[in-house]
Write a protein that holds these residues in place. Structure first.
Motif, PDB file in Angstrom:
ATOM      1  N   TRP A 160      -3.097   1.201  -8.730  1.00 46.21           N
ATOM      2  CA  TRP A 160      -3.341   1.670  -7.359  1.00 46.21           C
ATOM      3  C   TRP A 160      -4.584   1.011  -6.766  1.00 46.21           C
ATOM      4  CZ3 TRP A 160      -6.760   5.548  -5.150  1.00 46.21           C
ATOM      5  CH2 TRP A 160      -6.409   5.888  -3.844  1.00 46.21           C
ATOM      6  N   TYR A 205       1.777   5.934  -7.365  1.00 42.56           N
ATOM      7  CA  TYR A 205       0.666   6.621  -8.033  1.00 42.56           C
ATOM      8  C   TYR A 205       0.765   8.130  -7.821  1.00 42.56           C
ATOM      9  CZ  TYR A 205      -4.061   8.053  -9.254  1.00 42.56           C
ATOM     10  OH  TYR A 205      -5.142   8.684  -9.803  1.00 42.56           O
ATOM     11  N   ARG A 206       1.149   8.526  -6.633  1.00 47.08           N
ATOM     12  CA  ARG A 206       1.264   9.962  -6.314  1.00 47.08           C
ATOM     13  C   ARG A 206       2.299  10.644  -7.204  1.00 47.08           C
ATOM     14  NH1 ARG A 206       1.618  14.696  -5.688  1.00 47.08           N
ATOM     15  NH2 ARG A 206       1.865  15.866  -3.781  1.00 47.08           N
ATOM     16  N   SER A 222      -3.773  -2.520  -5.919  1.00 45.86           N
ATOM     17  CA  SER A 222      -3.000  -2.631  -4.678  1.00 45.86           C
ATOM     18  C   SER A 222      -3.894  -2.437  -3.453  1.00 45.86           C
ATOM     19  CB  SER A 222      -1.841  -1.638  -4.658  1.00 45.86           C
ATOM     20  OG  SER A 222      -2.275  -0.349  -4.331  1.00 45.86           O
ATOM     21  N   ILE A 223      -4.899  -1.589  -3.562  1.00 45.66           N
ATOM     22  CA  ILE A 223      -5.846  -1.435  -2.450  1.00 45.66           C
ATOM     23  C   ILE A 223      -6.630  -2.725  -2.252  1.00 45.66           C
ATOM     24  CG2 ILE A 223      -7.962  -0.238  -1.713  1.00 45.66           C
ATOM     25  CD1 ILE A 223      -6.757   2.310  -2.899  1.00 45.66           C
ATOM     26  N   LEU A 248       0.826  -1.210   0.000  1.00 42.39           N
ATOM     27  CA  LEU A 248       0.000   0.000   0.000  1.00 42.39           C
ATOM     28  C   LEU A 248       0.859   1.257   0.000  1.00 42.39           C
ATOM     29  CD1 LEU A 248      -2.884   1.090   0.058  1.00 42.39           C
ATOM     30  CD2 LEU A 248      -2.728   1.116   2.541  1.00 42.39           C
ATOM     31  N   ASP A 254       2.690   1.494  -3.609  1.00 40.69           N
ATOM     32  CA  ASP A 254       1.806   1.831  -4.723  1.00 40.69           C
ATOM     33  C   ASP A 254       1.154   3.197  -4.558  1.00 40.69           C
ATOM     34  OD1 ASP A 254       2.120  -0.143  -6.633  1.00 40.69           O
ATOM     35  OD2 ASP A 254       0.780  -1.526  -5.602  1.00 40.69           O
ATOM     36  N   THR A 255       0.923   3.623  -3.337  1.00 37.78           N
ATOM     37  CA  THR A 255       0.393   4.970  -3.125  1.00 37.78           C
ATOM     38  C   THR A 255       1.420   6.020  -3.532  1.00 37.78           C
ATOM     39  OG1 THR A 255      -1.030   4.191  -1.347  1.00 37.78           O
ATOM     40  CG2 THR A 255      -0.596   6.547  -1.427  1.00 37.78           C
TER      41      THR A 255
END
Length: 166
Positions: free
Chosen positions: A92, A82-83, A95-96, A75, A78-79
């Motif tokens: 993303w 993505y950011r 991954s969640i 998490l 991947d956060t």
């Protein structure tokens, strides 16, 4: 340089989780079929369902800790990815989903499975216990598929970024 190390750790953790799910499946089938293997040897005593559960509960508990750690790292990675626009929205969201499934197994199913296997053999053979084990198996199968998808998508994204940088 640190992005490459983090990506390598991410792929390693995905691989460990994928391999862990596969090994857990093999371990479960081997341990639960151990009674049939021992009956082939006339000198060995039979292993009971209770003994099988005790052996399997330790494996499930340790794998539960692994997926909790992996869920946090996945998490986080991947956060950030993505950011900073290193991946897309689909990765993303995937991954969640992986994180939810991992937390579900690690915090809900693994302790309940360990508890079921630590009880008397009558409780282990109850319909509620069978239902719990079957639903945990479905969660792990879905998690295996989503982790494989995430693994191959991440490799594809790495390949595209490497081609752009050359």
């Amino acid at each position: 340089m640190s992005a490459k190390i983090m990506t390598g750790l991410y792929l390693l953790i995905l691989g460990i989780c994928i391999g862990g799910i596969i090994v857990l499946g093999f371990t479960e089938s081997t341990i639960l079929n151990a009674d049939a293997l021992l009956r082939l040897n006339e000198y060995a005593s039979s292993i009971t369902k209770y003994d099988q559960g005790i052996i399997l509960s330790d494996v499930v508990a340790k794998f539960g800790y692994i997926v909790i750690f992996a869920a946090i790292f996945i998490l986080f990675y991947d956060t950030l990815s993505y950011r900073f626009q290193k991946s897309n929205f689909f990765v993303w969201i995937l991954s969640i989903l992986n994180t939810i499934l991992m937390f579900l197994f690690g915090f809900f199913y693994a302790p309940k499975i360990v508890n079921v296997f630590a009880q008397e053999p009558k409780i282990m053979a109850s319909p509620d216990s069978e239902s719990l084990l079957n639903s945990a198996e479905i969660i792990l199968q879905v998690l295996l598929v989503t982790l494989l998808i995430a693994f191959f998508i991440r490799i594809t994204l790495l390949d595209k970024s490497n081609k752009r940088n050359q």
